[in-house]
Each structure stands twice: as structure tokens, then as C-alpha cells.
Motif scaffolding. Sequence first.
Motif, PDB file in Angstrom:
ATOM      1  N   LEU A   1     -10.583 -16.491  -8.279  1.00  0.00           N
ATOM      2  CA  LEU A   1      -9.709 -15.336  -8.414  1.00  0.00           C
ATOM      3  C   LEU A   1      -9.002 -15.100  -7.092  1.00  0.00           C
ATOM      4  O   LEU A   1      -9.519 -15.411  -6.018  1.00  0.00           O
ATOM      5  CB  LEU A   1     -10.511 -14.083  -8.784  1.00  0.00           C
ATOM      6  N   GLU A   2      -7.814 -14.563  -7.148  1.00  0.00           N
ATOM      7  CA  GLU A   2      -7.138 -14.126  -5.938  1.00  0.00           C
ATOM      8  C   GLU A   2      -8.006 -13.111  -5.195  1.00  0.00           C
ATOM      9  O   GLU A   2      -8.775 -12.359  -5.800  1.00  0.00           O
ATOM     10  CB  GLU A   2      -5.813 -13.438  -6.282  1.00  0.00           C
ATOM     11  N   THR A   3      -7.847 -13.067  -3.894  1.00  0.00           N
ATOM     12  CA  THR A   3      -8.417 -11.954  -3.142  1.00  0.00           C
ATOM     13  C   THR A   3      -7.560 -10.718  -3.400  1.00  0.00           C
ATOM     14  O   THR A   3      -6.431 -10.808  -3.911  1.00  0.00           O
ATOM     15  CB  THR A   3      -8.427 -12.260  -1.638  1.00  0.00           C
ATOM     16  N   ASP A   4      -8.085  -9.556  -3.026  1.00  0.00           N
ATOM     17  CA  ASP A   4      -7.308  -8.326  -3.213  1.00  0.00           C
ATOM     18  C   ASP A   4      -5.997  -8.387  -2.437  1.00  0.00           C
ATOM     19  O   ASP A   4      -4.946  -7.945  -2.937  1.00  0.00           O
ATOM     20  CB  ASP A   4      -8.123  -7.111  -2.762  1.00  0.00           C
ATOM     21  N   GLU A   5      -6.041  -8.953  -1.227  1.00  0.00           N
ATOM     22  CA  GLU A   5      -4.811  -9.031  -0.436  1.00  0.00           C
ATOM     23  C   GLU A   5      -3.799  -9.979  -1.066  1.00  0.00           C
ATOM     24  O   GLU A   5      -2.598  -9.688  -1.102  1.00  0.00           O
ATOM     25  CB  GLU A   5      -5.144  -9.467   0.994  1.00  0.00           C
ATOM     26  N   GLU A   6      -4.275 -11.123  -1.558  1.00  0.00           N
ATOM     27  CA  GLU A   6      -3.369 -12.054  -2.248  1.00  0.00           C
ATOM     28  C   GLU A   6      -2.743 -11.390  -3.463  1.00  0.00           C
ATOM     29  O   GLU A   6      -1.546 -11.556  -3.735  1.00  0.00           O
ATOM     30  CB  GLU A   6      -4.132 -13.311  -2.664  1.00  0.00           C
ATOM     31  N   ALA A   7      -3.561 -10.643  -4.201  1.00  0.00           N
ATOM     32  CA  ALA A   7      -3.057  -9.967  -5.398  1.00  0.00           C
ATOM     33  C   ALA A   7      -2.005  -8.916  -5.033  1.00  0.00           C
ATOM     34  O   ALA A   7      -0.968  -8.801  -5.706  1.00  0.00           O
ATOM     35  CB  ALA A   7      -4.210  -9.321  -6.155  1.00  0.00           C
ATOM     36  N   LEU A   8      -2.257  -8.140  -3.980  1.00  0.00           N
ATOM     37  CA  LEU A   8      -1.300  -7.113  -3.573  1.00  0.00           C
ATOM     38  C   LEU A   8       0.042  -7.728  -3.187  1.00  0.00           C
ATOM     39  O   LEU A   8       1.101  -7.213  -3.574  1.00  0.00           O
ATOM     40  CB  LEU A   8      -1.859  -6.312  -2.398  1.00  0.00           C
ATOM     41  N   ILE A   9       0.005  -8.825  -2.434  1.00  0.00           N
ATOM     42  CA  ILE A   9       1.255  -9.467  -2.027  1.00  0.00           C
ATOM     43  C   ILE A   9       1.997 -10.019  -3.239  1.00  0.00           C
ATOM     44  O   ILE A   9       3.221  -9.859  -3.372  1.00  0.00           O
ATOM     45  CB  ILE A   9       0.977 -10.567  -0.987  1.00  0.00           C
ATOM     46  N   ARG A  10       1.265 -10.676  -4.140  1.00  0.00           N
ATOM     47  CA  ARG A  10       1.920 -11.199  -5.345  1.00  0.00           C
ATOM     48  C   ARG A  10       2.535 -10.072  -6.167  1.00  0.00           C
ATOM     49  O   ARG A  10       3.689 -10.175  -6.616  1.00  0.00           O
ATOM     50  CB  ARG A  10       0.905 -11.971  -6.197  1.00  0.00           C
ATOM     51  N   GLN A  11       1.788  -8.998  -6.363  1.00  0.00           N
ATOM     52  CA  GLN A  11       2.288  -7.882  -7.168  1.00  0.00           C
ATOM     53  C   GLN A  11       3.502  -7.224  -6.512  1.00  0.00           C
ATOM     54  O   GLN A  11       4.462  -6.839  -7.200  1.00  0.00           O
ATOM     55  CB  GLN A  11       1.174  -6.847  -7.369  1.00  0.00           C
TER      56      GLN A  11
ATOM     57  N   ARG B   1       0.824  -1.205   0.000  1.00  0.00           N
ATOM     58  CA  ARG B   1       0.000   0.000   0.000  1.00  0.00           C
ATOM     59  C   ARG B   1       0.858   1.255   0.000  1.00  0.00           C
ATOM     60  O   ARG B   1       0.525   2.247  -0.649  1.00  0.00           O
ATOM     61  CB  ARG B   1      -0.943  -0.039   1.199  1.00  0.00           C
ATOM     62  N   THR B   2       1.986   1.207   0.726  1.00  0.00           N
ATOM     63  CA  THR B   2       2.910   2.333   0.721  1.00  0.00           C
ATOM     64  C   THR B   2       3.468   2.569  -0.681  1.00  0.00           C
ATOM     65  O   THR B   2       3.682   3.719  -1.097  1.00  0.00           O
ATOM     66  CB  THR B   2       4.067   2.084   1.711  1.00  0.00           C
ATOM     67  N   ALA B   3       3.671   1.469  -1.419  1.00  0.00           N
ATOM     68  CA  ALA B   3       4.178   1.582  -2.793  1.00  0.00           C
ATOM     69  C   ALA B   3       3.113   2.034  -3.780  1.00  0.00           C
ATOM     70  O   ALA B   3       3.402   2.251  -4.963  1.00  0.00           O
ATOM     71  CB  ALA B   3       4.757   0.239  -3.230  1.00  0.00           C
ATOM     72  N   GLY B   4       1.865   2.152  -3.313  1.00  0.00           N
ATOM     73  CA  GLY B   4       0.790   2.618  -4.184  1.00  0.00           C
ATOM     74  C   GLY B   4       0.264   1.571  -5.143  1.00  0.00           C
ATOM     75  O   GLY B   4      -0.379   1.911  -6.142  1.00  0.00           O
ATOM     76  N   LEU B   5       0.486   0.299  -4.837  1.00  0.00           N
ATOM     77  CA  LEU B   5       0.003  -0.755  -5.726  1.00  0.00           C
ATOM     78  C   LEU B   5      -1.514  -0.879  -5.631  1.00  0.00           C
ATOM     79  O   LEU B   5      -2.098  -0.703  -4.566  1.00  0.00           O
ATOM     80  CB  LEU B   5       0.653  -2.092  -5.360  1.00  0.00           C
TER      81      LEU B   5
END
Length: 264
Positions: free
Chosen positions: A66-76, A50-54
Motif C-alpha cells: 500500500l502507499e504510505t500516507d505521504e505518498e497517498a497525500l501527494i497523489r491525491q 494538508r492545507t487543502a484538508g486532504l
Amino acid sequence: MEPLRINGTEIPEAVIRLEAQNHPAGSPDDAIVEARQALAVRELLLQRARTAGLIATPAPLEDGRLETDEEALIRQLLDHEIVVPSPDEASCKRYYENNRRRFRSPDLFEASHILFSAHPDDKPAYAAAAEQADGLIAELQQRPARFAELARQHSDCPSAQQGGNLGQLAKGQTVPEFETFLFNIEEGQICPVPVRTRYGVHVLWLQRKIAGRDLPFEMVRERIAEYLGEAVYRRAASQYIAIVAGEAEVDGVQLNSTDSPLVQ
């Protein structure tokens, strides 16, 4: 137990206890410890993302979800922060040469059997089955050509219709107690003793053993590259998590770099 906080954000005890169900351990307390570690790493990475603005862009998973939003953020985040080189040809060949035993086709065993079905707990029935097997073994030692005929007459296995033939077997395809004898008698031999298993008592004939062979490098190169790539990625992810944890304020848990399921 001290509250679990990551950079001032507290993770509720109810969430920890729910997460503990995903961590089989030797005791409930061990499961709680593992859950606290996993949730701490997850929160660290989410805060970093979130700090990185992803912005979460969920991707499809193998099971159709589908991935959850949290799973997607960690992967990204990990895709963005961790860059590892692909294993080169020399590295793959070196691993292949140092681990040749891993890259062999399995030994195959062509076998037939005659099954006298009985449950081991039914001792009279099991003893009777062993006695019948003993009798057939004695007969087959004198007249081995009758194996298929006797299998059709006596075997309780569906393979009786094929004269007891089980086809080609590899390690792991039958129960261990059967394999103990299968792998240790000579090619062409009728096992001299009844083979006792959880299904009953067997008369066993090993017709042929086909030794495994070394698989050529070209056949396994992709598998080796994938394995080495994953190993490098896990090490890099562990180092990255250690750096992130070292920069954070973490209370209520002692983190190791391998505490995240992301790097197992």
C-alpha cells in the motif's frame, strides 16, 4: 551547507543523507543536492495537501504494497489539482505518422551456430577454439548441408541437439558481438570468419531474415494515447510544482520544476 527549510519547516540533515541513497549521481555531493531538491518538493506538496484538508487514502501499488500516507497525500493532491485532457484521435494519428519507425515489429533472424566453448582470458583454449571453427567453416563452404550433422558432433551449446538451430532471434536476444555478424551477413550465408564472443568461438549460419513490418495504427493507438497522456501530465505537474515553489519560502536549495521524481 545552509539548512533546508520549506516555509519554516526544517528537513534534518540525517533525512537528507538517507534520501541521497536513492539518487545515484556522479559524486556524493551531487547526490546530496538531488536529495535536497527531491525532499524540498515533497515537503512543498505535503504542506499543500494538508492545507487543502486532504485525508490520506492509501491505494495498492503494483508490487502488492500500500502507499504510505505521504505518498497517498501527494497523489491525491496532484489528482485534485492537475486535470489534463485525454489525447484525441487526431493527436494520436499525427504522432503515429510522424514516428512510424517506432511502430514496427522487429526484424527476425533464423540462425544456427556451432559453439566451441572457451573463455577469452584462456588464450590457448580460445585460439584452439578459433582454429577448430576455421576448420569447420572451410568444410562447410564446400558442403553446407552438413551443418546440422557437424553441430551435433562438435557444438558445446545445448542447441546441438537441434543441429545448432537457435530459432528466431531479434535484436537484444544475443550478445552484441554475435549480433554484429548476425545482422550483417547475407541470408543463407555461413559467416566466412569465426565469430568470437565472451562464450567462445562460433560458426554462424544465417538461414533466413524476416523483415519487420509497420504495425497498424489500431494496434498501437492505446500505447500512443498512454504515452501522450503521460507527457502532458508531466508538463502540467512541472508547471504546478513551479507555481507552488514560487509561492513558498524555500531556503537551502534552488528548485527547478523538474526536480521532483513525480514528474520524471
